[in-house]
Design an enzyme around this catalytic site. Structure first.
Site, mmCIF file in Angstrom:
data_model
loop_
_atom_site.group_PDB
_atom_site.id
_atom_site.type_symbol
_atom_site.label_atom_id
_atom_site.label_comp_id
_atom_site.label_asym_id
_atom_site.label_seq_id
_atom_site.Cartn_x
_atom_site.Cartn_y
_atom_site.Cartn_z
ATOM 1 N N SER A 22 38.479 45.767 43.191
ATOM 2 C CA SER A 22 37.823 44.708 43.960
ATOM 3 C C SER A 22 38.710 43.536 44.328
ATOM 4 C CB SER A 22 36.610 44.183 43.185
ATOM 5 O OG SER A 22 35.656 45.209 43.058
ATOM 6 N N THR A 23 39.732 43.291 43.538
ATOM 7 C CA THR A 23 40.603 42.149 43.810
ATOM 8 C C THR A 23 42.066 42.561 43.626
ATOM 9 O OG1 THR A 23 40.683 41.354 41.514
ATOM 10 C CG2 THR A 23 38.859 40.549 42.896
#
Length: 117
Positions: A23-24
């Site tokens: 996600s990041t």
């Protein structure tokens, strides 16, 4: 070859897709074991009967949030391939991605989540 009655010869005529994401950008750096396990899903596809040349890895969305699908090229590629009936198997450790796909109107496919042992 494969160990599931759910996989038919028709599935095996299509490609297996491994959808990989974090996600990041920080997760991509700090969760290397997660990335290794996600890439290892290709071995599971081989165990289920897909040859190497029929296994695609989509990892274009590493470091991108799943809040929307518009900016996730890999996810959009996956949806397009499923829509065109080119995919017989999807392996991913990211169940929210499968749920998001259902919300975009793709109803005729199943996500298979596999947890590496």
């Amino acid at each position: 070859m494969h160990n599931s009655d759910l996989i038919t010869p028709q599935h095996l005529t299509r490609k297996a897709v491994i959808y990989i994401r974090q996600s990041t950008p920080h997760q991509g750096v700090s969760h290397q074991e997660s990335l290794r396990l996600q890439y290892a899903l290709g071995a599971r596809a081989r165990q289920m009967g897909w040859p190497d040349e029929a296994i695609d890895i989509i990892d274009d969305d590493l470091g991108l949030t799943a809040a929307t699908a518009h900016h996730r090229a890999g996810f959009n590629t996956l949806v397009a391939q499923v829509t065109l009936e080119q995919v017989g198997l999807i392996l991913s450790m990211m169940l929210p991605a499968c749920h998001a796909t259902a919300q975009t109107g793709i109803r005729s496919w199943t996500c298979v989540a596999t947890r590496a042992a």
